[in-house]
Design a protein around this motif. Structure first.
Motif, PDB file in Angstrom:
ATOM      1  N   GLU A 102      55.330   9.543  75.128  1.00  0.00           N
ATOM      2  CA  GLU A 102      54.236   9.000  75.940  1.00  0.00           C
ATOM      3  C   GLU A 102      53.159  10.052  76.183  1.00  0.00           C
ATOM      4  O   GLU A 102      51.960   9.753  76.095  1.00  0.00           O
ATOM      5  N   ILE A 103      53.570  11.273  76.473  1.00  0.00           N
ATOM      6  CA  ILE A 103      52.601  12.357  76.685  1.00  0.00           C
ATOM      7  C   ILE A 103      51.827  12.617  75.396  1.00  0.00           C
ATOM      8  O   ILE A 103      50.598  12.768  75.419  1.00  0.00           O
ATOM      9  N   ALA A 104      52.533  12.657  74.277  1.00  0.00           N
ATOM     10  CA  ALA A 104      51.867  12.879  72.992  1.00  0.00           C
ATOM     11  C   ALA A 104      50.824  11.796  72.729  1.00  0.00           C
ATOM     12  O   ALA A 104      49.702  12.090  72.292  1.00  0.00           O
ATOM     13  N   GLY A 105      51.157  10.558  73.014  1.00  0.00           N
ATOM     14  CA  GLY A 105      50.212   9.462  72.820  1.00  0.00           C
ATOM     15  C   GLY A 105      48.991   9.594  73.714  1.00  0.00           C
ATOM     16  O   GLY A 105      47.853   9.381  73.274  1.00  0.00           O
ATOM     17  N   ARG A 106      49.205   9.977  74.956  1.00  0.00           N
ATOM     18  CA  ARG A 106      48.093  10.099  75.905  1.00  0.00           C
ATOM     19  C   ARG A 106      47.196  11.302  75.584  1.00  0.00           C
ATOM     20  O   ARG A 106      45.972  11.215  75.685  1.00  0.00           O
ATOM     21  N   VAL A 107      47.804  12.422  75.206  1.00  0.00           N
ATOM     22  CA  VAL A 107      47.000  13.591  74.851  1.00  0.00           C
ATOM     23  C   VAL A 107      46.252  13.322  73.550  1.00  0.00           C
ATOM     24  O   VAL A 107      45.071  13.680  73.423  1.00  0.00           O
ATOM     25  N   THR A 108      46.907  12.661  72.610  1.00  0.00           N
ATOM     26  CA  THR A 108      46.231  12.303  71.359  1.00  0.00           C
ATOM     27  C   THR A 108      45.043  11.390  71.633  1.00  0.00           C
ATOM     28  O   THR A 108      43.952  11.595  71.086  1.00  0.00           O
ATOM     29  N   ALA A 109      45.225  10.404  72.492  1.00  0.00           N
ATOM     30  CA  ALA A 109      44.123   9.505  72.840  1.00  0.00           C
ATOM     31  C   ALA A 109      42.996  10.278  73.530  1.00  0.00           C
ATOM     32  O   ALA A 109      41.810  10.010  73.289  1.00  0.00           O
ATOM     33  N   PHE A 110      43.348  11.240  74.365  1.00  0.00           N
ATOM     34  CA  PHE A 110      42.353  12.049  75.060  1.00  0.00           C
ATOM     35  C   PHE A 110      41.533  12.884  74.078  1.00  0.00           C
ATOM     36  O   PHE A 110      40.318  13.033  74.243  1.00  0.00           O
ATOM     37  N   THR A 111      42.179  13.430  73.054  1.00  0.00           N
ATOM     38  CA  THR A 111      41.477  14.296  72.088  1.00  0.00           C
ATOM     39  C   THR A 111      40.882  13.516  70.920  1.00  0.00           C
ATOM     40  O   THR A 111      40.145  14.080  70.118  1.00  0.00           O
ATOM     41  N   GLU A 112      41.161  12.229  70.833  1.00  0.00           N
ATOM     42  CA  GLU A 112      40.704  11.393  69.720  1.00  0.00           C
ATOM     43  C   GLU A 112      39.182  11.420  69.494  1.00  0.00           C
ATOM     44  O   GLU A 112      38.744  11.376  68.348  1.00  0.00           O
ATOM     45  N   PRO A 113      38.367  11.503  70.542  1.00  0.00           N
ATOM     46  CA  PRO A 113      36.917  11.539  70.299  1.00  0.00           C
ATOM     47  C   PRO A 113      36.447  12.763  69.502  1.00  0.00           C
ATOM     48  O   PRO A 113      35.359  12.744  68.933  1.00  0.00           O
ATOM     49  N   LEU A 114      37.259  13.821  69.480  1.00  0.00           N
ATOM     50  CA  LEU A 114      36.876  15.012  68.725  1.00  0.00           C
ATOM     51  C   LEU A 114      37.103  14.795  67.237  1.00  0.00           C
ATOM     52  O   LEU A 114      38.127  14.221  66.845  1.00  0.00           O
ATOM     53  N   PRO A 115      36.210  15.304  66.392  1.00  0.00           N
ATOM     54  CA  PRO A 115      36.467  15.258  64.952  1.00  0.00           C
ATOM     55  C   PRO A 115      37.712  16.096  64.615  1.00  0.00           C
ATOM     56  O   PRO A 115      38.067  17.021  65.360  1.00  0.00           O
ATOM     57  N   GLN A 116      38.349  15.787  63.499  1.00  0.00           N
ATOM     58  CA  GLN A 116      39.591  16.457  63.119  1.00  0.00           C
ATOM     59  C   GLN A 116      39.441  17.977  63.086  1.00  0.00           C
ATOM     60  O   GLN A 116      40.328  18.696  63.538  1.00  0.00           O
ATOM     61  N   ASP A 117      38.339  18.497  62.561  1.00  0.00           N
ATOM     62  CA  ASP A 117      38.190  19.953  62.492  1.00  0.00           C
ATOM     63  C   ASP A 117      38.144  20.578  63.894  1.00  0.00           C
ATOM     64  O   ASP A 117      38.652  21.678  64.100  1.00  0.00           O
ATOM     65  N   GLN A 118      37.576  19.872  64.869  1.00  0.00           N
ATOM     66  CA  GLN A 118      37.564  20.392  66.233  1.00  0.00           C
ATOM     67  C   GLN A 118      38.940  20.303  66.883  1.00  0.00           C
ATOM     68  O   GLN A 118      39.330  21.193  67.648  1.00  0.00           O
ATOM     69  N   ARG A 119      39.704  19.250  66.585  1.00  0.00           N
ATOM     70  CA  ARG A 119      41.082  19.161  67.102  1.00  0.00           C
ATOM     71  C   ARG A 119      41.925  20.292  66.516  1.00  0.00           C
ATOM     72  O   ARG A 119      42.723  20.914  67.220  1.00  0.00           O
ATOM     73  N   THR A 120      41.731  20.577  65.228  1.00  0.00           N
ATOM     74  CA  THR A 120      42.457  21.678  64.581  1.00  0.00           C
ATOM     75  C   THR A 120      42.074  23.010  65.218  1.00  0.00           C
ATOM     76  O   THR A 120      42.940  23.842  65.504  1.00  0.00           O
ATOM     77  N   ALA A 121      40.785  23.206  65.479  1.00  0.00           N
ATOM     78  CA  ALA A 121      40.325  24.446  66.111  1.00  0.00           C
ATOM     79  C   ALA A 121      40.881  24.557  67.529  1.00  0.00           C
ATOM     80  O   ALA A 121      41.294  25.647  67.952  1.00  0.00           O
ATOM     81  N   LEU A 122      40.896  23.463  68.268  1.00  0.00           N
ATOM     82  CA  LEU A 122      41.444  23.468  69.624  1.00  0.00           C
ATOM     83  C   LEU A 122      42.912  23.885  69.597  1.00  0.00           C
ATOM     84  O   LEU A 122      43.351  24.718  70.399  1.00  0.00           O
ATOM     85  N   THR A 123      43.682  23.329  68.682  1.00  0.00           N
ATOM     86  CA  THR A 123      45.098  23.689  68.552  1.00  0.00           C
ATOM     87  C   THR A 123      45.247  25.164  68.223  1.00  0.00           C
ATOM     88  O   THR A 123      46.074  25.868  68.821  1.00  0.00           O
ATOM     89  N   ARG A 124      44.451  25.650  67.300  1.00  0.00           N
ATOM     90  CA  ARG A 124      44.517  27.051  66.893  1.00  0.00           C
ATOM     91  C   ARG A 124      44.173  27.970  68.069  1.00  0.00           C
ATOM     92  O   ARG A 124      44.871  28.950  68.333  1.00  0.00           O
ATOM     93  N   LEU A 125      43.108  27.656  68.806  1.00  0.00           N
ATOM     94  CA  LEU A 125      42.699  28.487  69.935  1.00  0.00           C
ATOM     95  C   LEU A 125      43.720  28.452  71.073  1.00  0.00           C
ATOM     96  O   LEU A 125      44.040  29.496  71.664  1.00  0.00           O
ATOM     97  N   ALA A 126      44.235  27.283  71.392  1.00  0.00           N
ATOM     98  CA  ALA A 126      45.241  27.173  72.454  1.00  0.00           C
ATOM     99  C   ALA A 126      46.501  27.954  72.067  1.00  0.00           C
ATOM    100  O   ALA A 126      47.079  28.673  72.899  1.00  0.00           O
ATOM    101  N   THR A 127      46.909  27.839  70.806  1.00  0.00           N
ATOM    102  CA  THR A 127      48.084  28.569  70.334  1.00  0.00           C
ATOM    103  C   THR A 127      47.856  30.077  70.409  1.00  0.00           C
ATOM    104  O   THR A 127      48.742  30.826  70.838  1.00  0.00           O
TER     105      THR A 127
END
Length: 139
Positions: A102-127
């Motif tokens: 459920e958390i994965a679905g909600r966080v995915t929905a929250f980040t969905e407006p970002l283009p894939q390259d920005q989601r990838t960058a967000l993951t990389r920066l957070a990591t």
């Protein structure tokens, strides 16, 4: 918005997702964290207390309440007869898996407006931030 404000606001939004999900399953945020820690391992009470930032008496109460709900069980430590290890029960594993999904679905929905390259960058920066923090905490 500056970096501090952006990160604080983002953390508030993620905390709301976690709290809302936990609330739907009658779990506090710290109970959700307990289930998350125990998803793939067993742990001693001191290890859990350190990981969750709780003192011994708070940890005992938290595990006791989770045990009454049938989410965890305590067993004697195989390495120290005075200590116990805590593991999830089948019910605890099931609830942890449902909350995780459920958390994965909600966080995915929250980040969905970002283009894939920005989601990838967000993951990389957070990591990278979390890795740097873990390294500094260990030294």
């Amino acid at each position: 918005m500056n970096t501090v404000d952006a990160l604080v606001q983002l953390s508030f939004r993620i905390q709301r997702i976690l709290s809302d999900t936990g609330g739907e399953h009658d779990l506090s945020l710290v109970q959700m964290r307990l289930l998350g820690v125990l998803r793939d391992r067993q742990a001693g009470m001191l290890e859990l207390a350190a990981h969750l930032g709780l003192d011994k008496s708070s940890m005992t109460g938290l595990v006791g309440r989770a045990e009454k709900r049938g989410l965890v069980r305590r067993a004697p430590s195989p390495h120290d007869g005075r200590a116990v290890v805590v593991t999830l029960t089948a019910h605890g594993h099931d609830l942890a898996a449902r909350c995780t999904a459920e958390i994965a679905g909600r966080v995915t929905a929250f980040t969905e407006p970002l283009p894939q390259d920005q989601r990838t960058a967000l993951t990389r920066l957070a990591t990278a931030l979390l890795s740097a923090d873990a390294r500094s905490a260990g030294s």
